[in-house]
Design an enzyme around this catalytic site. Sequence first.
Site: not given
Ligand code: DAT
Ligand code: MG
Length: 138
Positions: A9, A119, A130, A49, A116
Amino acid sequence: MERTLILVKPDGVKRNLVGEVLSRIESKGYAIVALKMMSADRELLTRHYAEHEGKPFFEPLVEFMASGPIVAVVAEGNRVIEGFRKLAGVTDPTLAEPGTIRGDLARDQGTKVVQNIVHGSDSVESSAREINIFFPEL
Ligand code: DAT
Ligand code: MG
């Protein structure tokens, strides 16, 4: 052979962690089969997303992901989808275990969206969808 989509990212690229992330993928033994640096636009990120559309962090997420270059990677190996998610650690970098990419290299920045570093696709269905978004030629 299983494949997964990995993104470094904008936070990872800005902090010069591309090599570190690639090194962890390769050191684990997965093969990198496609790789490109690119800028993702809103349209592409909204497709990527789609599952998060409507959530409070969706707009900040798209804005963050469009804020600078990213590196898109396709990695290959038996159980690579699950394996890379383990290498990445859990979503919240404060809770991600030390030893993982997120646990070692990221922390809470107090932003609306969690930043973080990486991805990784979360299922066979997601990885196919994806990979097709980021590497339609594959
Ligand atoms: P991951 O990347 O671990 O698969 P995800 O698909 O649930 O997580 O979410 C996509 C991204 O969005 C994630 O890497 C960071 C952000 N994110 C997820 N949940 C969040 C939250 N509750 N508050 C803020 N950012 C969040
Ligand atoms: Mg995810």
